[in-house]
Design an enzyme around this catalytic site. Structure first.
Site, PDB file in Angstrom:
ATOM      1  N   GLY A 135       0.916  -0.919   0.097  1.00  0.00           N
ATOM      2  CA  GLY A 135      -0.008  -0.127   0.039  1.00  0.00           C
ATOM      3  C   GLY A 135       0.938   1.320   0.081  1.00  0.00           C
ATOM      4  O   GLY A 135       0.613   2.033  -0.773  1.00  0.00           O
ATOM      5  N   HIS A 136       2.014   1.022   0.981  1.00  0.00           N
ATOM      6  CA  HIS A 136       2.897   2.412   1.024  1.00  0.00           C
ATOM      7  C   HIS A 136       3.534   2.419  -0.541  1.00  0.00           C
ATOM      8  O   HIS A 136       3.756   3.569  -0.987  1.00  0.00           O
ATOM      9  CB  HIS A 136       4.011   2.151   2.023  1.00  0.00           C
ATOM     10  CG  HIS A 136       3.293   2.112   3.515  1.00  0.00           C
ATOM     11  ND1 HIS A 136       3.510   1.021   4.232  1.00  0.00           N
ATOM     12  CD2 HIS A 136       2.775   3.123   4.032  1.00  0.00           C
ATOM     13  CE1 HIS A 136       3.087   1.331   5.228  1.00  0.00           C
ATOM     14  NE2 HIS A 136       2.640   2.600   5.327  1.00  0.00           N
TER      15      HIS A 136
HETATM   16  N1  LIG Z   1      -3.619  -0.237   1.777  1.00  0.00           N
HETATM   17  C1  LIG Z   1      -3.292   1.057   1.693  1.00  0.00           C
HETATM   18  N2  LIG Z   1      -3.674   1.314   0.473  1.00  0.00           N
HETATM   19  C2  LIG Z   1      -3.050   2.825   0.164  1.00  0.00           C
HETATM   20  N3  LIG Z   1      -2.544   3.721   1.295  1.00  0.00           N
HETATM   21  C3  LIG Z   1      -2.338   3.267   2.627  1.00  0.00           C
HETATM   22  C4  LIG Z   1      -2.696   1.599   2.629  1.00  0.00           C
HETATM   23  N4  LIG Z   1      -2.384   1.296   3.848  1.00  0.00           N
HETATM   24  C5  LIG Z   1      -1.759   2.662   4.426  1.00  0.00           C
HETATM   25  N5  LIG Z   1      -1.726   3.459   3.430  1.00  0.00           N
HETATM   26  C6  LIG Z   1      -1.361   4.925   3.634  1.00  0.00           C
HETATM   27  O1  LIG Z   1       0.008   4.928   3.801  1.00  0.00           O
HETATM   28  C7  LIG Z   1       0.280   6.223   4.448  1.00  0.00           C
HETATM   29  C8  LIG Z   1       1.061   5.981   5.810  1.00  0.00           C
HETATM   30  O2  LIG Z   1       0.350   4.977   6.572  1.00  0.00           O
HETATM   31  P1  LIG Z   1       0.786   4.168   7.914  1.00  0.00           P
HETATM   32  O3  LIG Z   1       2.331   4.242   7.860  1.00  0.00           O
HETATM   33  O4  LIG Z   1       0.016   4.356   9.091  1.00  0.00           O
HETATM   34  O5  LIG Z   1       0.493   2.620   7.351  1.00  0.00           O
HETATM   35  P2  LIG Z   1      -0.818   1.642   7.706  1.00  0.00           P
HETATM   36  O6  LIG Z   1      -0.707   0.590   7.046  1.00  0.00           O
HETATM   37  O7  LIG Z   1      -2.110   2.405   7.463  1.00  0.00           O
HETATM   38  O8  LIG Z   1      -0.439   1.608   9.105  1.00  0.00           O
HETATM   39  P3  LIG Z   1      -1.600   1.191  10.298  1.00  0.00           P
HETATM   40  O9  LIG Z   1      -1.960  -0.237  10.248  1.00  0.00           O
HETATM   41  O10 LIG Z   1      -0.678   1.465  11.912  1.00  0.00           O
HETATM   42  O11 LIG Z   1      -2.726   2.253  10.240  1.00  0.00           O
HETATM   43  C9  LIG Z   1      -0.988   6.876   4.938  1.00  0.00           C
HETATM   44  O12 LIG Z   1      -1.130   7.795   4.178  1.00  0.00           O
HETATM   45  C10 LIG Z   1      -1.923   5.581   4.760  1.00  0.00           C
HETATM   46  O13 LIG Z   1      -3.143   6.070   4.276  1.00  0.00           O
END
Ligand SMILES: Nc1ncnc2c1ncn2[C@@H]1O[C@H](COP(=O)(O)OP(=O)(O)OP(=O)(O)O)[C@@H](O)[C@H]1O
Ligand SMILES: CC(C)(CO)[C@@H](O)C(=O)[O-]
Ligand code: BAL
Length: 310
Positions: free
Chosen positions: A41-42
């Site tokens: 996702g990141h």
């Molecule tokens: N599956 C995904 N698809 C698109 N963007 C994502 C996805 N997961 C996380 N993001 C985005 O990545 C960025 C960083 O998010 P973060 O590092 O908190 O990851 P996370 O997987 O959302 O972690 P958590 O599970 O702790 O919420 C944010 O903008 C978040 O919306």
């Protein structure tokens, strides 16, 4: 293969940014803020930023587990911190199509120099608070969460001063809050971009750093929530159902089928696309259907957009 640049201090990042202005002002800078434990996702967000800034551009990825967005009873201490692996993942990206990729992985002291605002006892320090948009949904369950997010994101935007900053739709309320914060704090118009949620290609579960906490059994049940959201979206699009209660009921039925004992639901809501307040019926401006639930001690979120897009 081009080398990643890794900065640990605000000073290094500032100096780099200043150089960018001095050397070739037309080069674009993209920014992807994360808390690390990088997953696909990141990577979608990073690839989106790379494609937006073009071959001459640079992308900054921040990796920082931000203490001010965690409540005392939340998982700050145990949140996955995998910097070495994250750097390996970023190093393995094909960087040929871009000028440079920069990682900013600061310490807490770098981001909160007075350390006042990170105290969970003292109500002291400097914060950015988006009043309205933050009290409902996630903000209702996680008070203080969006104050922490808005504070750290505004600091990061000041440091990176990007042409675009990319956020994931998975954290849909965060997207609303960050967009409003950027507007009200006079960041560049249009700087915040939202990229759709990346899901497990097989069962549709939204990728999340917290998925690693799920047991094997919980992981098999988790996708039922998204199936429910999709059924609700189908009701809305194909059958013209606009009553929120009916759409929410459709999701609940899917959880019932899966075995509702597997889901401890915090909320399933249909919200206004202008101010995130609850709506009884979806109007022409569309709505957001979002949910949060717990499986054991793991808390997950998801959402779908109904007749609305960012
Ligand atoms: N599956 C995904 N698809 C698109 N963007 C994502 C996805 N997961 C996380 N993001 C985005 O990545 C960025 C960083 O998010 P973060 O590092 O908190 O990851 P996370 O997987 O959302 O972690 P958590 O599970 O702790 O919420 C944010 O903008 C978040 O919306
Ligand atoms: C935007 C963010 C990096 C701020 O800490 C965080 O809330 C996240 O990872 O979504
Ligand atoms: N992905 C948003 C950060 C958090 O849940 O703490």
């Amino acid at each position: 293969m081009k080398e990643l640049k890794v900065f640990r201090t605000c000073g290094e990042l500032r100096a780099w940014r200043l150089e960018k202005y001095k050397s070739r002002g037309a080069q674009k800078v993209g920014f992807v803020p994360t808390m690390g434990a990088l997953h696909d996702g990141h990577l979608k967000l990073i690839l989106h930023a790379i494609s937006e800034v073009g071959p001459e551009g640079s992308v900054v990825v921040s990796i920082f587990v931000n203490p001010t967005q965690f409540a005392p009873d939340e998982d700050f201490d145990v949140y996955p911190r995998t910097l070495d692996r994250d750097l390996e993942v970023l190093n393995s990206l094909d960087l040929q199509n871009m000028h440079e990729l920069v990682v900013f992985a600061p310490s807490v002291k770098e981001m909160y120099p007075s350390l006042e605002s990170i105290s969970q006892v003292l109500e002291k320090g400097t914060f950015v608070n988006v009043v309205g948009l933050t009290e409902m949904l996630e903000g209702n369950v996680r008070p203080g969460f969006f104050r922490g997010v808005a504070t750290v994101v505004s600091k990061l935007l000041v440091l990176v001063h990007p042409d675009i900053a990319v956020f994931g739709q998975k954290d849909v309320q965060q997207c609303f809050v960050v967009k409003r914060m950027a507007l009200d704090m006079l960041f560049e118009p249009g700087v915040i971009k939202v990229v759709e949620t990346y899901r497990d290609p097989v069962d549709g579960l939204a990728l999340s750093s917290r998925n690693v906490y799920l047991t094997k059994e919980q992981r098999t049940h988790a996708p039922a929530m998204y199936r429910g959201l999709l059924l609700a979206k189908n009701l809305f699009l194909e059958k013209g159902v606009v009553a929120s209660a009916q759409l929410i009921d459709c999701v609940l039925q899917e959880l019932e089928k899966e075995g509702k004992e597997h889901f401890s639901v915090d909320y399933i809501k249909v919200s206004s696309s202008s101010d995130l307040s609850d709506v009884e019926r979806i109007g022409p401006e569309g709505a957001i259907m979002s949910c949060a639930w717990r499986m054991g001690t793991t808390r997950l979120i998801d959402n779908i957009l109904l007749g609305f897009s960012f």
